[in-house]
Design a protein around this motif. Structure first.
Motif, PDB file in Angstrom:
ATOM      1  N   PHE A 217       0.828  -1.208   0.000  1.00 60.53           N
ATOM      2  CA  PHE A 217       0.000   0.000   0.000  1.00 60.53           C
ATOM      3  C   PHE A 217       0.867   1.264   0.000  1.00 60.53           C
ATOM      4  CE2 PHE A 217      -3.250  -2.979   1.551  1.00 60.53           C
ATOM      5  CZ  PHE A 217      -4.291  -2.641   0.707  1.00 60.53           C
ATOM      6  N   ALA A 218       1.995   1.222   0.692  1.00 64.99           N
ATOM      7  CA  ALA A 218       2.865   2.399   0.754  1.00 64.99           C
ATOM      8  C   ALA A 218       3.461   2.718  -0.609  1.00 64.99           C
ATOM      9  CB  ALA A 218       3.977   2.169   1.781  1.00 64.99           C
ATOM     10  N   ILE A 219       3.977   1.690  -1.288  1.00 66.32           N
ATOM     11  CA  ILE A 219       4.616   1.945  -2.578  1.00 66.32           C
ATOM     12  C   ILE A 219       3.573   2.270  -3.647  1.00 66.32           C
ATOM     13  CG2 ILE A 219       4.630  -0.426  -3.496  1.00 66.32           C
ATOM     14  CD1 ILE A 219       7.542   0.138  -4.349  1.00 66.32           C
ATOM     15  N   SER A 220       2.353   1.702  -3.526  1.00 59.84           N
ATOM     16  CA  SER A 220       1.287   2.032  -4.476  1.00 59.84           C
ATOM     17  C   SER A 220       0.872   3.488  -4.345  1.00 59.84           C
ATOM     18  CB  SER A 220       0.075   1.115  -4.249  1.00 59.84           C
ATOM     19  OG  SER A 220       0.429  -0.232  -4.436  1.00 59.84           O
ATOM     20  N   LEU A 226       3.943  10.005  -8.880  1.00 58.58           N
ATOM     21  CA  LEU A 226       4.901  10.066  -9.994  1.00 58.58           C
ATOM     22  C   LEU A 226       6.220  10.716  -9.568  1.00 58.58           C
ATOM     23  CD1 LEU A 226       2.585  11.078 -12.998  1.00 58.58           C
ATOM     24  CD2 LEU A 226       3.257   8.801 -12.236  1.00 58.58           C
ATOM     25  N   ASP A 227       6.527  10.635  -8.284  1.00 63.80           N
ATOM     26  CA  ASP A 227       7.766  11.194  -7.735  1.00 63.80           C
ATOM     27  C   ASP A 227       8.671  10.025  -7.337  1.00 63.80           C
ATOM     28  OD1 ASP A 227       9.810  12.457  -6.451  1.00 63.80           O
ATOM     29  OD2 ASP A 227       8.553  13.492  -4.976  1.00 63.80           O
ATOM     30  N   LYS A 229      11.446   9.971  -5.810  1.00 65.90           N
ATOM     31  CA  LYS A 229      11.979  10.093  -4.453  1.00 65.90           C
ATOM     32  C   LYS A 229      10.972   9.582  -3.427  1.00 65.90           C
ATOM     33  CE  LYS A 229      14.927  14.088  -5.487  1.00 65.90           C
ATOM     34  NZ  LYS A 229      15.214  15.513  -5.188  1.00 65.90           N
ATOM     35  N   ALA A 230       9.706   9.894  -3.629  1.00 66.03           N
ATOM     36  CA  ALA A 230       8.671   9.408  -2.713  1.00 66.03           C
ATOM     37  C   ALA A 230       8.569   7.891  -2.754  1.00 66.03           C
ATOM     38  CB  ALA A 230       7.323  10.039  -3.073  1.00 66.03           C
ATOM     39  N   VAL A 231       8.714   7.315  -3.947  1.00 63.94           N
ATOM     40  CA  VAL A 231       8.655   5.857  -4.095  1.00 63.94           C
ATOM     41  C   VAL A 231       9.831   5.208  -3.386  1.00 63.94           C
ATOM     42  CG1 VAL A 231       8.668   3.945  -5.740  1.00 63.94           C
ATOM     43  CG2 VAL A 231       7.397   6.032  -6.270  1.00 63.94           C
ATOM     44  N   LEU A 232      11.026   5.765  -3.544  1.00 65.30           N
ATOM     45  CA  LEU A 232      12.211   5.226  -2.879  1.00 65.30           C
ATOM     46  C   LEU A 232      12.086   5.319  -1.363  1.00 65.30           C
ATOM     47  CD1 LEU A 232      15.024   6.662  -5.182  1.00 65.30           C
ATOM     48  CD2 LEU A 232      14.466   4.251  -4.872  1.00 65.30           C
ATOM     49  N   ASN A 233      11.522   6.401  -0.875  1.00 65.83           N
ATOM     50  CA  ASN A 233      11.349   6.558   0.568  1.00 65.83           C
ATOM     51  C   ASN A 233      10.304   5.595   1.122  1.00 65.83           C
ATOM     52  OD1 ASN A 233      13.250   8.644   0.978  1.00 65.83           O
ATOM     53  ND2 ASN A 233      11.789  10.190   0.280  1.00 65.83           N
ATOM     54  N   ARG A 241      11.896  -1.240  -9.212  1.00 67.18           N
ATOM     55  CA  ARG A 241      11.218  -1.503 -10.486  1.00 67.18           C
ATOM     56  C   ARG A 241      10.400  -0.306 -10.958  1.00 67.18           C
ATOM     57  NH1 ARG A 241      10.912  -5.827  -7.222  1.00 67.18           N
ATOM     58  NH2 ARG A 241      11.999  -7.697  -7.897  1.00 67.18           N
ATOM     59  N   ILE A 242      10.022   0.560 -10.020  1.00 65.59           N
ATOM     60  CA  ILE A 242       9.141   1.680 -10.359  1.00 65.59           C
ATOM     61  C   ILE A 242       9.903   2.990 -10.471  1.00 65.59           C
ATOM     62  CG2 ILE A 242       7.123   3.001  -9.617  1.00 65.59           C
ATOM     63  CD1 ILE A 242       6.125   0.487  -8.204  1.00 65.59           C
ATOM     64  N   ALA A 243      10.792   3.260  -9.517  1.00 66.52           N
ATOM     65  CA  ALA A 243      11.516   4.535  -9.496  1.00 66.52           C
ATOM     66  C   ALA A 243      12.318   4.780 -10.779  1.00 66.52           C
ATOM     67  CB  ALA A 243      12.422   4.607  -8.267  1.00 66.52           C
ATOM     68  N   PRO A 244      13.080   3.798 -11.318  1.00 62.46           N
ATOM     69  CA  PRO A 244      13.794   4.052 -12.576  1.00 62.46           C
ATOM     70  C   PRO A 244      12.862   4.424 -13.728  1.00 62.46           C
ATOM     71  CG  PRO A 244      14.689   2.104 -11.512  1.00 62.46           C
ATOM     72  CD  PRO A 244      13.451   2.480 -10.755  1.00 62.46           C
ATOM     73  N   MET A 245      11.658   3.856 -13.744  1.00 64.75           N
ATOM     74  CA  MET A 245      10.701   4.209 -14.790  1.00 64.75           C
ATOM     75  C   MET A 245      10.258   5.660 -14.657  1.00 64.75           C
ATOM     76  SD  MET A 245       8.356   0.768 -14.907  1.00 64.75           S
ATOM     77  CE  MET A 245       7.251   1.503 -16.086  1.00 64.75           C
ATOM     78  N   LEU A 246      10.068   6.120 -13.423  1.00 68.77           N
ATOM     79  CA  LEU A 246       9.666   7.510 -13.204  1.00 68.77           C
ATOM     80  C   LEU A 246      10.786   8.472 -13.590  1.00 68.77           C
ATOM     81  CD1 LEU A 246       7.805   7.138  -9.776  1.00 68.77           C
ATOM     82  CD2 LEU A 246       6.809   7.289 -12.066  1.00 68.77           C
ATOM     83  N   VAL A 247      12.031   8.049 -13.343  1.00 76.44           N
ATOM     84  CA  VAL A 247      13.169   8.870 -13.764  1.00 76.44           C
ATOM     85  C   VAL A 247      13.205   8.981 -15.281  1.00 76.44           C
ATOM     86  CG1 VAL A 247      15.681   9.011 -13.854  1.00 76.44           C
ATOM     87  CG2 VAL A 247      14.544   8.354 -11.719  1.00 76.44           C
ATOM     88  N   LEU A 248      13.065   7.847 -15.962  1.00 77.17           N
ATOM     89  CA  LEU A 248      13.133   7.842 -17.428  1.00 77.17           C
ATOM     90  C   LEU A 248      11.926   8.517 -18.061  1.00 77.17           C
ATOM     91  CD1 LEU A 248      14.540   4.275 -18.139  1.00 77.17           C
ATOM     92  CD2 LEU A 248      15.742   6.455 -18.193  1.00 77.17           C
TER      93      LEU A 248
END
Length: 383
Positions: A217-220, A226-227, A229-233, A241-248
């Motif tokens: 639930f936290a990562i969702s 779409l941040d 940094k928020a996903v990594l935290n 799997r998600i943060a690199p996609m948001l960066v790209l």
């Protein structure tokens, strides 16, 4: 994979093969002419071998080399095999013995075991895909009124193997896959199956440790911002799997030379560690968005269209979630991607075959049509 094309002789190419050949040609010619200096051709060759393997498999499937009943038996045996290996690993932990087939193990998380894949999250995806394929394939056989020799006891054993593996492997990914599988099992079976599947899902969620549910639930929630940094935290492990996609997503360009022809093979690894903390320099990622960034928009569109078409991912919400979770968020040169493509393509192939048979039967024997469907009590199913 390198020699697999030698086993297929075909005069015609399917739509899937044409799209895949378009992808293959574009990843060869774009780097050759735009980034000829520093292209890593071994990466491209590996992608081409995956393409050749799929085209060979598709050709042999159309030649009748793999029947649907045999395909479902393979799915069933693999589900049981994953559960048995995980159980052996758990007994090894319990008895203090060397753990069988161990990979990517953290002693601080004793029960987070990998079973038959490199890590627990991979096993969760594969188990979910196997069960998803088994459910849909069994449904196709029922439509064709084919006999599938699986007793009620075997069917219960299969579900027990699935739930035991998914609940006890201590992977947050397993929770997502359980929900997708149960939604798939409920679809088309009436309100009773929806209620039963919902109760099973609730029961499974309560059995899974609370911290895993909280991670999901936290990562969702963080991903919706779409941040990266928020996903990594929220959860660094799941965020990989998600943060690199948001960066790209912010780095990829649409209307530019680099956006169309790419920034070069493996170029994501040159800068991704500057954004994603806690990873080694040279780390890559970003799923199919990395394909766009490195090879350009045209190869990206070829591959996305190929995977959507060959898996029929847009025909159901569960199918789209499987496509997104196993294909879109992963690298092209990943066994997970091609496992999902081949399994979903097989199901799609037999679904189309059954629909074609229904049309022919409706045209040739209208006497037996009941409310727009063929009466399979008097007509055999497809070969």
């Amino acid at each position: 994979m390198f020699i697999s094309p030698l086993f297929t002789l075909r005069r015609t190419l399917s739509t899937e093969a044409v799209l895949l050949l378009g992808f293959a040609l574009s990843i060869v010619f774009f780097p050759a002419f735009v980034h000829s200096g520093g292209t890593r051709w071994s990466t491209i060759l590996y992608s081409l071998m995956f393409c050749g393997l799929f085209i060979s498999y598709d050709g042999m499937l159309r030649q009748g080399k793999l029947g649907l009943v045999r395909f479902l038996n393979i799915m069933r045996y693999l589900i049981i095999a994953y559960a048995v290996v995980l159980l052996i690993q758990q007994l090894c932990v319990l008895l203090g013995l060397p753990i069988f087939n161990l990979s990517n193990y953290d002693p601080s998380e004793r029960w987070k075991l990998n079973s038959l894949s490199p890590e627990p999250s991979h096993s969760a995806r594969i188990m979910g895909l196997l069960m998803f394929s088994y459910i849909l394939g069994s449904r196709l056989l029922m439509r064709a009124r084919k006999t599938f020799k699986v007793s009620e006891r075997q069917y219960i054993l299969l579900w027990l193997c699935f739930f035991w593996t998914m609940i006890t492997m201590m992977s947050a990914t397993a929770l997502v896959m359980i929900i997708i599988v149960l939604v798939t099992n409920a679809q088309g079976n009436g309100i009773r199956f929806y209620v039963v599947s919902f109760l099973i899902a609730v029961f499974a969620i309560f059995l899974i440790p609370g911290d895993l549910v909280e991670r999901v639930f936290a990562i969702s929630s963080a991903a919706l911002t779409l941040d990266y940094k928020a996903v990594l935290n929220a959860d660094h492990s799941g965020a990989m799997r998600i943060a690199p996609m948001l960066v790209l997503l912010s780095e990829s360009e649409l209307f530019s030379i680099l956006g169309i022809f790419g920034n070069g093979v493996d170029s994501v690894s040159l800068f991704l560690s500057d954004y994603i903390w806690g990873v080694a320099e040279g780390t890559s990622g970003g799923g199919l968005l990395a394909l766009w960034y490195e090879y350009g928009l045209i190869p990206f569109l070829f591959f996305v269209l190929f995977t959507l078409h060959t898996t029929s991912a847009l025909k159901s919400p569960a199918g789209f979630l499987i496509w997104f979770s196993l294909i879109f968020v992963a690298s092209v040169n990943s066994q997970m991607v091609w496992l999902a493509i081949i399994q979903l393509h097989t199901l799609n192939f037999y679904r189309k075959k059954l629909e074609l048979f229904d049309i022919r039967e409706n045209l040739s024997s209208p006497t037996y049509v009941l409310h727009g469907k063929v009466d399979y009590e008097t007509h055999s199913g497809p070969g």
